[in-house]
Motif scaffolding. Structure first.
Motif, mmCIF file in Angstrom:
data_model
loop_
_atom_site.group_PDB
_atom_site.id
_atom_site.type_symbol
_atom_site.label_atom_id
_atom_site.label_comp_id
_atom_site.label_asym_id
_atom_site.label_seq_id
_atom_site.Cartn_x
_atom_site.Cartn_y
_atom_site.Cartn_z
ATOM 1 N N ALA A 1 2.679 72.793 -16.581
ATOM 2 C CA ALA A 1 1.972 71.798 -15.768
ATOM 3 C C ALA A 1 0.511 72.187 -15.583
ATOM 4 C CB ALA A 1 2.660 71.658 -14.408
ATOM 5 N N GLY A 2 0.246 73.486 -15.412
ATOM 6 C CA GLY A 2 -1.127 73.943 -15.222
ATOM 7 C C GLY A 2 -1.996 73.645 -16.425
ATOM 8 N N PHE A 3 -1.496 73.928 -17.627
ATOM 9 C CA PHE A 3 -2.259 73.632 -18.849
ATOM 10 C C PHE A 3 -2.434 72.129 -19.021
ATOM 11 C CE2 PHE A 3 -1.416 78.012 -20.026
ATOM 12 C CZ PHE A 3 -2.515 78.343 -20.803
ATOM 13 N N HIS A 4 -1.395 71.375 -18.747
ATOM 14 C CA HIS A 4 -1.459 69.924 -18.918
ATOM 15 C C HIS A 4 -2.484 69.293 -17.957
ATOM 16 C CE1 HIS A 4 -0.154 65.859 -19.825
ATOM 17 N NE2 HIS A 4 -0.002 65.646 -18.531
ATOM 18 N N ARG A 5 -2.452 69.710 -16.700
ATOM 19 C CA ARG A 5 -3.346 69.126 -15.691
ATOM 20 C C ARG A 5 -4.792 69.557 -15.889
ATOM 21 N NH1 ARG A 5 -1.330 70.204 -9.834
ATOM 22 N NH2 ARG A 5 -3.127 68.861 -9.430
ATOM 23 N N ALA A 6 -4.993 70.759 -16.433
ATOM 24 C CA ALA A 6 -6.362 71.249 -16.631
ATOM 25 C C ALA A 6 -7.011 70.676 -17.888
ATOM 26 C CB ALA A 6 -6.369 72.774 -16.708
ATOM 27 N N LEU A 7 -6.182 70.193 -18.820
ATOM 28 C CA LEU A 7 -6.700 69.767 -20.124
ATOM 29 C C LEU A 7 -7.748 68.673 -20.019
ATOM 30 C CD1 LEU A 7 -6.509 70.096 -23.178
ATOM 31 C CD2 LEU A 7 -4.667 68.406 -23.185
ATOM 32 N N SER A 8 -7.495 67.660 -19.204
ATOM 33 C CA SER A 8 -8.441 66.541 -19.098
ATOM 34 C C SER A 8 -9.780 66.991 -18.529
ATOM 35 C CB SER A 8 -7.841 65.427 -18.233
ATOM 36 O OG SER A 8 -7.560 65.912 -16.927
ATOM 37 N N SER A 9 -9.738 67.886 -17.538
ATOM 38 C CA SER A 9 -10.985 68.392 -16.949
ATOM 39 C C SER A 9 -11.784 69.209 -17.963
ATOM 40 C CB SER A 9 -10.678 69.263 -15.723
ATOM 41 O OG SER A 9 -10.016 68.520 -14.729
ATOM 42 N N ILE A 10 -11.069 70.025 -18.757
ATOM 43 C CA ILE A 10 -11.733 70.851 -19.776
ATOM 44 C C ILE A 10 -12.401 69.961 -20.820
ATOM 45 C CG2 ILE A 10 -11.343 72.501 -21.640
ATOM 46 C CD1 ILE A 10 -9.063 73.677 -19.935
ATOM 47 N N GLY B 1 -20.332 77.185 -29.638
ATOM 48 C CA GLY B 1 -19.636 77.858 -28.542
ATOM 49 C C GLY B 1 -18.680 76.938 -27.809
ATOM 50 N N ILE B 2 -19.083 75.697 -27.595
ATOM 51 C CA ILE B 2 -18.225 74.730 -26.884
ATOM 52 C C ILE B 2 -16.933 74.484 -27.665
ATOM 53 C CG2 ILE B 2 -18.014 72.304 -26.210
ATOM 54 C CD1 ILE B 2 -21.043 72.404 -25.591
ATOM 55 N N LEU B 3 -17.066 74.234 -28.963
ATOM 56 C CA LEU B 3 -15.888 73.945 -29.784
ATOM 57 C C LEU B 3 -14.929 75.135 -29.829
ATOM 58 C CD1 LEU B 3 -17.612 72.068 -32.760
ATOM 59 C CD2 LEU B 3 -16.253 71.067 -30.918
ATOM 60 N N VAL B 4 -15.492 76.332 -30.000
ATOM 61 C CA VAL B 4 -14.641 77.523 -30.074
ATOM 62 C C VAL B 4 -14.006 77.816 -28.717
ATOM 63 C CG1 VAL B 4 -14.583 79.991 -30.591
ATOM 64 C CG2 VAL B 4 -15.996 78.476 -31.965
ATOM 65 N N SER B 5 -14.743 77.596 -27.627
ATOM 66 C CA SER B 5 -14.198 77.880 -26.296
ATOM 67 C C SER B 5 -13.019 76.971 -25.974
ATOM 68 C CB SER B 5 -15.286 77.723 -25.222
ATOM 69 O OG SER B 5 -15.664 76.366 -25.049
ATOM 70 N N MET B 6 -13.080 75.725 -26.437
ATOM 71 C CA MET B 6 -11.951 74.823 -26.222
ATOM 72 C C MET B 6 -10.727 75.313 -26.984
ATOM 73 S SD MET B 6 -13.709 71.031 -26.251
ATOM 74 C CE MET B 6 -12.151 70.219 -25.944
ATOM 75 N N PHE B 7 -10.944 75.818 -28.195
ATOM 76 C CA PHE B 7 -9.825 76.341 -28.991
ATOM 77 C C PHE B 7 -9.196 77.558 -28.321
ATOM 78 C CE2 PHE B 7 -8.538 79.658 -32.005
ATOM 79 C CZ PHE B 7 -7.437 79.040 -32.575
ATOM 80 N N THR B 8 -10.027 78.517 -27.908
ATOM 81 C CA THR B 8 -9.479 79.748 -27.330
ATOM 82 C C THR B 8 -8.816 79.493 -25.976
ATOM 83 O OG1 THR B 8 -11.680 80.275 -26.432
ATOM 84 C CG2 THR B 8 -11.059 81.291 -28.520
ATOM 85 N N ALA B 9 -9.383 78.572 -25.185
ATOM 86 C CA ALA B 9 -8.805 78.296 -23.861
ATOM 87 C C ALA B 9 -7.482 77.551 -23.978
ATOM 88 C CB ALA B 9 -9.791 77.493 -23.027
ATOM 89 N N ILE B 10 -7.476 76.527 -24.835
ATOM 90 C CA ILE B 10 -6.290 75.679 -24.932
ATOM 91 C C ILE B 10 -5.193 76.327 -25.782
ATOM 92 C CG2 ILE B 10 -5.422 73.448 -25.758
ATOM 93 C CD1 ILE B 10 -8.245 72.328 -25.122
ATOM 94 N N THR B 11 -5.591 76.983 -26.873
ATOM 95 C CA THR B 11 -4.608 77.533 -27.811
ATOM 96 C C THR B 11 -4.333 79.009 -27.576
ATOM 97 O OG1 THR B 11 -5.344 75.943 -29.486
ATOM 98 C CG2 THR B 11 -4.058 77.817 -30.252
ATOM 99 N N MET B 12 -5.402 79.828 -27.593
ATOM 100 C CA MET B 12 -5.218 81.277 -27.515
ATOM 101 C C MET B 12 -4.646 81.708 -26.159
ATOM 102 S SD MET B 12 -5.572 83.925 -29.383
ATOM 103 C CE MET B 12 -5.556 85.702 -29.237
ATOM 104 N N THR B 13 -5.254 81.238 -25.077
ATOM 105 C CA THR B 13 -4.786 81.631 -23.743
ATOM 106 C C THR B 13 -3.350 81.182 -23.527
ATOM 107 O OG1 THR B 13 -7.035 81.429 -22.889
ATOM 108 C CG2 THR B 13 -5.259 81.488 -21.277
ATOM 109 N N ASN C 1 -10.600 78.797 -18.597
ATOM 110 C CA ASN C 1 -9.456 79.617 -18.173
ATOM 111 C C ASN C 1 -9.235 79.537 -16.660
ATOM 112 O OD1 ASN C 1 -8.561 80.679 -20.647
ATOM 113 N ND2 ASN C 1 -10.185 82.213 -20.654
ATOM 114 N N ILE C 2 -10.341 79.503 -15.916
ATOM 115 C CA ILE C 2 -10.238 79.403 -14.459
ATOM 116 C C ILE C 2 -9.545 78.100 -14.059
ATOM 117 C CG2 ILE C 2 -11.597 79.111 -12.347
ATOM 118 C CD1 ILE C 2 -13.579 81.143 -13.495
ATOM 119 N N LEU C 3 -9.924 76.996 -14.703
ATOM 120 C CA LEU C 3 -9.291 75.710 -14.417
ATOM 121 C C LEU C 3 -7.784 75.780 -14.664
ATOM 122 C CD1 LEU C 3 -11.851 73.174 -15.963
ATOM 123 C CD2 LEU C 3 -11.203 73.353 -13.560
ATOM 124 N N ILE C 4 -7.405 76.385 -15.807
ATOM 125 C CA ILE C 4 -5.986 76.478 -16.161
ATOM 126 C C ILE C 4 -5.223 77.320 -15.144
ATOM 127 C CG2 ILE C 4 -4.389 77.427 -17.878
ATOM 128 C CD1 ILE C 4 -6.567 76.692 -20.007
#
Length: 417
Positions: A339-348, A380-392, A316-319
């Motif tokens: 743009a923020g979500f798009h640019r942060a996606l690769s780093s996440i 935890g890693i798999l779920v965190s990617m879902f919540t950060a990318i989708t839920m947030t 979330n901080i990256l985004i």
């Protein structure tokens, strides 16, 4: 206006669902007295280090010194049958290396009786309807599970020379009746004799699943398994460790999450609140997945879970940082968010992928507590990617459509004077 109204409704529904499942997970809930959701404390299995018990490591030895993988698996199934017969829930039987099996039995502290139960020679018996023993495991040559033509689980039995004649006589005598198969007085299966078996090759029907058929076939085969079990390690864990560790872990987790909540709101303002809601969703999802998959939670597992909470916040901080950079360039709120979500996606993805690789290495090459840590880390890693990318992203876009997030200052970005 329609979009704004729909966004409000969607957001309120999300909050209600989070509140419902949060309450159900914490306290349990009954629905119309027909369905019940049990609290996490009742459905998440605790490991040996959290509730005390005995951990025994058995080593398999053979006459030729070579332990085949199938022998290791069959012996594990036999030991699982024995410890489950003790009436102890949440037992763990797992292979370690190429010739060892670890058995964790929570709530039991008499190691001598447990070792006697594990290392005794098993007795496999085929018993007729008149309670007459037809033959024993010494007459079994092979037992394998397979799916039938229509997908039903089957067990193929093959007898040695001694067993062929005995089984022929038994099938002639008991045709149309059941022959029960027991291991250590535990009934494995009781198939009905449908025909006389002359060639010493039989098929057992009636297993509920292919996995159950494989387990039964392994236990039947192990009735004549030429291996010896030697106890190489016995560890007794007292119940006081878990009684102290669980409250301490909960307290540490709540303090850590509270600090994260305050940090997110103070730095990222309104998006920080939405990130906190996504973090609550993440925690609930992980706990429900633990319950659904039957994950055995250990102290290292708790550590892995708390570690992934920090990783979920990191995404979330990256985004939000990327979004703030776009806002500082003078872009609109909507375009900055995209743009923020798009640019942060690769780093996440990159950071989580490297951590996932580390978790896989720990799981496949580690044992015991290390595996527990690795499992909770990977989930935890798999779920965190879902919540950060989708839920947030969903929450942020809903608030933009609601008109609640339409100024850079709400992201903590000040206008240039």
């Amino acid at each position: 206006m329609k979009t704004k109204g729909k966004s409000w409704i969607a957001f309120l529904l999300i909050i209600l669902l989070i509140g419902f499942f949060g309450y159900a997970g914490a306290y349990g809930i009954k629905i119309f007295n027909a369905y019940e959701i049990l609290p996490f404390s009742s459905v998440i299995t605790r490991g040996l280090d959290l509730q005390g018990g005995v951990s025994v490591v058995e080593e398999i030895t053979t006459d030729d010194g070579e332990v085949k993988s199938e022998d290791l698996e069959k012996t594990k199934n036999l030991l699982s049958l024995r410890v489950n017969k003790m009436g102890v829930a949440e037992t763990t039987v797992a292979t370690e290396g190429s010739n060892r099996i670890r058995v964790d039995i929570p709530g039991k502290f008499e190691s001598n009786s447990i070792i006697d139960t594990l290392t005794k020679t098993g007795e496999l018996k085929f018993v007729g309807p008149d309670n007459e023993v037809i033959l024993t495991g010494k007459s079994i040559k092979n037992a394998t599970a397979r799916p039938g033509q229509t997908g039903e689980p089957l067990i193929d039995l093959e007898f040695n020379d001694e067993g062929v004649e005995k089984f022929r006589e038994a099938t002639q005598k008991y045709i149309g009746q059941k022959i029960s198969i027991y291991m250590d007085e535990e009934l494995l299966t009781a198939p009905v004799v449908k025909a006389v078996i002359n060639d010493g090759k039989a098929v057992i029907e009636g297993s509920k699943s292919l996995e159950e058929a494989k387990t039964q076939a392994g236990v039947i085969q192990s009735g004549s398994l030429p291996v010896t079990l030697k106890t190489v390690s016995v560890k007794t864990v007292g119940p006081t460790l878990g009684s102290n560790a669980i409250p301490s872990s909960l307290k540490a987790g709540m303090v850590g999450v509270a600090i994260i909540f305050i940090f997110m709101i103070s730095i990222y303002k309104v998006p920080g609140i939405l990130g906190d809601i996504a973090l609550i969703t993440y925690i609930l999802l992980v706990l429900y997945i633990f319950a659904a998959l039957g994950v055995v939670l250990t102290l290292p597992g708790i550590a892995g879970f708390l570690l992934t909470v920090g990783m979920a916040v990191d995404a979330n901080i990256l985004i939000f940082e990327r979004t703030k950079e776009e806002l500082k360039l003078g872009k609109s709120v909507k375009s900055s968010i995209d743009a923020g979500f798009h640019r942060a996606l690769s780093s996440i993805i990159d950071s989580n992928t490297t951590t996932m690789i580390g978790g896989l290495v720990l799981y496949f090459f580690g044992s015991g507590a290390v595996k527990g840590f690795a499992i909770t880390l990977m989930i935890g890693i798999l779920v965190s990617m879902f919540t950060a990318i989708t839920m947030t992203r969903t929450l942020v876009k809903l608030w933009v459509n609601m008109g609640m997030l339409n100024k850079p200052s709400l992201f903590g970005v000040r206008k240039r004077g």
